[in-house]
Motif scaffolding. Structure first.
Motif, PDB file in Angstrom:
ATOM      1  N   ILE A  51     -49.003 -23.484   8.320  1.00 23.51           N
ATOM      2  CA  ILE A  51     -47.218 -23.474   8.474  1.00 23.51           C
ATOM      3  C   ILE A  51     -46.811 -23.186   9.751  1.00 23.51           C
ATOM      4  N   VAL A  52     -45.818 -23.856  10.575  1.00 26.61           N
ATOM      5  CA  VAL A  52     -46.204 -23.186  11.997  1.00 26.61           C
ATOM      6  C   VAL A  52     -44.318 -22.992  11.643  1.00 26.61           C
ATOM      7  N   VAL A  53     -44.743 -22.137  12.998  1.00 27.26           N
ATOM      8  CA  VAL A  53     -43.438 -20.885  13.326  1.00 27.26           C
ATOM      9  C   VAL A  53     -42.732 -21.472  13.813  1.00 27.26           C
ATOM     10  N   ALA A  54     -41.459 -22.171  13.434  1.00 21.42           N
ATOM     11  CA  ALA A  54     -40.035 -22.341  14.768  1.00 21.42           C
ATOM     12  C   ALA A  54     -39.892 -21.220  16.175  1.00 21.42           C
ATOM     13  N   GLU A  55     -39.959 -22.677  17.139  1.00 22.68           N
ATOM     14  CA  GLU A  55     -40.130 -22.137  18.715  1.00 22.68           C
ATOM     15  C   GLU A  55     -39.012 -21.325  19.358  1.00 22.68           C
ATOM     16  N   GLU A  56     -37.956 -20.795  18.294  1.00 18.77           N
ATOM     17  CA  GLU A  56     -36.961 -19.440  18.855  1.00 18.77           C
ATOM     18  C   GLU A  56     -37.372 -18.453  17.868  1.00 18.77           C
ATOM     19  N   GLU A  57     -37.742 -18.959  16.644  1.00 23.18           N
ATOM     20  CA  GLU A  57     -38.659 -16.983  16.218  1.00 23.18           C
ATOM     21  C   GLU A  57     -40.036 -17.250  17.249  1.00 23.18           C
ATOM     22  N   ARG A  58     -40.424 -18.316  17.477  1.00 21.21           N
ATOM     23  CA  ARG A  58     -42.112 -17.576  18.556  1.00 21.21           C
ATOM     24  C   ARG A  58     -42.218 -16.317  19.149  1.00 21.21           C
ATOM     25  N   LYS A  59     -40.568 -17.351  20.238  1.00 20.70           N
ATOM     26  CA  LYS A  59     -40.229 -16.539  21.782  1.00 20.70           C
ATOM     27  C   LYS A  59     -38.877 -15.002  21.060  1.00 20.70           C
ATOM     28  N   ILE A  60     -38.752 -15.157  20.365  1.00 19.38           N
ATOM     29  CA  ILE A  60     -38.342 -14.124  19.371  1.00 19.38           C
ATOM     30  C   ILE A  60     -39.693 -12.800  19.264  1.00 19.38           C
ATOM     31  N   MET A  68     -50.753 -19.011  10.831  1.00 23.63           N
ATOM     32  CA  MET A  68     -49.731 -19.516   9.186  1.00 23.63           C
ATOM     33  C   MET A  68     -49.832 -19.905   8.509  1.00 23.63           C
ATOM     34  N   ARG A  69     -50.556 -19.261   7.181  1.00 19.45           N
ATOM     35  CA  ARG A  69     -51.385 -20.294   5.785  1.00 19.45           C
ATOM     36  C   ARG A  69     -50.789 -19.873   5.024  1.00 19.45           C
ATOM     37  N   SER A  70     -50.513 -21.227   4.022  1.00 23.70           N
ATOM     38  CA  SER A  70     -50.180 -20.699   2.629  1.00 23.70           C
ATOM     39  C   SER A  70     -51.208 -21.291   1.862  1.00 23.70           C
ATOM     40  N   PHE A  71     -51.895 -20.722   0.723  1.00 25.46           N
ATOM     41  CA  PHE A  71     -52.690 -20.932   0.332  1.00 25.46           C
ATOM     42  C   PHE A  71     -52.346 -21.687  -1.446  1.00 25.46           C
ATOM     43  N   GLY A  72     -53.393 -22.722  -2.269  1.00 28.95           N
ATOM     44  CA  GLY A  72     -52.716 -22.880  -3.028  1.00 28.95           C
ATOM     45  C   GLY A  72     -51.650 -23.975  -3.418  1.00 28.95           C
ATOM     46  N   PRO A  73     -51.454 -24.230  -3.911  1.00 31.46           N
ATOM     47  CA  PRO A  73     -49.924 -25.663  -4.559  1.00 31.46           C
ATOM     48  C   PRO A  73     -48.791 -25.694  -3.179  1.00 31.46           C
ATOM     49  N   ASP A  74     -48.477 -26.397  -2.538  1.00 26.06           N
ATOM     50  CA  ASP A  74     -47.497 -26.422  -1.825  1.00 26.06           C
ATOM     51  C   ASP A  74     -46.125 -25.775  -2.486  1.00 26.06           C
ATOM     52  N   SER A  75     -45.194 -25.878  -3.401  1.00 22.39           N
ATOM     53  CA  SER A  75     -45.067 -25.836  -4.650  1.00 22.39           C
ATOM     54  C   SER A  75     -44.427 -24.352  -5.076  1.00 22.39           C
TER      55      SER A  75
END
Length: 227
Positions: A51-60, A68-75
């Motif tokens: 999962i990519v954290v948005a640049e603005e959120e990363r700056k904050i 950051m990763r999710s495990f299991g079905p995308d849905s």
């Protein structure tokens, strides 16, 4: 002292400590042994999606590296893992306590306790176990602070160790480690509680992940004089 004061006081103390650090001595930027993405992408034999954290959120947030990763079905992911690394902590660039961020995102803290690091000994530290609720949706969260040879959950202790290590070693690098497990929906007519079977199942899964995650994080973090 009201409830809001209790929630935000640790963050205020931490912030004050970080402000003091700049006047103690130079703080080194300490690189990890490996990037955070070197942390295994499979836990409990389950592959993941980054999962990519948005640049603005990363700056904050201020982290110097993260995964950051999710495990299991995308849905419907079974759980997510986040590790945010700070090569040094100074004013405007320090770890934010999840307990302060979550209420602002609409989540209510239903329960919050500290438990021993799953799979570790009594000397290995403690982690935060938090049950969240948001409009009928619930999630089990385990989070802790890891770095400079420690696993810690108490924000006051984290602040104290931060000041001490800044003064003695000029080092404040640390990682925030977080596991989020969605709690399975209840059946029709069932009222949510803080200890029903769905919560117990999510808690058990979070403990299994933590047993694998904490040692994996330790492998990529820099060594410290006391370790």
């Amino acid at each position: 002292m009201n409830e809001k004061t209790v929630i935000f006081l640790p963050a205020a103390v931490l912030l004050g400590g970080v402000l003091l650090i700049s006047g103690i001595r130079e703080q080194y930027q300490v690189q990890p042994k490996q990037p955070m993405k070197a942390i295994p992408s499979t836990f409990l034999d389950m592959p993941s999606t980054d999962i990519v954290v948005a640049e603005e959120e990363r700056k904050i947030a201020g982290m110097s590296d993260y995964v950051m990763r999710s495990f299991g079905p995308d849905s419907a992911p079974l759980f997510t893992v986040y590790v945010g690394y700070y090569d040094r902590q100074v004013q405007g660039k320090s770890i934010h306590s999840p307990k302060n961020c979550l209420p602002g995102a609409g989540w209510e803290i239903m329960t919050s306790t500290r438990v021993p690091l799953p799979g570790g000994s009594a000397a290995d530290g403690t982690v935060n176990r938090v049950l969240l609720g948001n409009k009928g949706v619930r999630a089990m969260v385990y989070y802790w602070y890891q770095g400079r040879g420690r696993v810690a959950s108490n924000e006051y202790r984290v602040k104290w160790d931060l000041l001490r290590d800044a003064a003695m070693y000029g080092r404040t690098e640390e990682a925030l480690v977080r596991i989020v497990v969605p709690v399975a929906p209840l059946g029709a007519g069932q009222a949510p509680t803080i200890n029903d079977a769905s919560v117990a199942a999510a808690d058990e899964l979070a403990q299994r992940i933590a047993r694998e995650l904490a040692p994996a994080v330790k492998q990529v973090l820099p060594t410290f004089p006391s370790t």
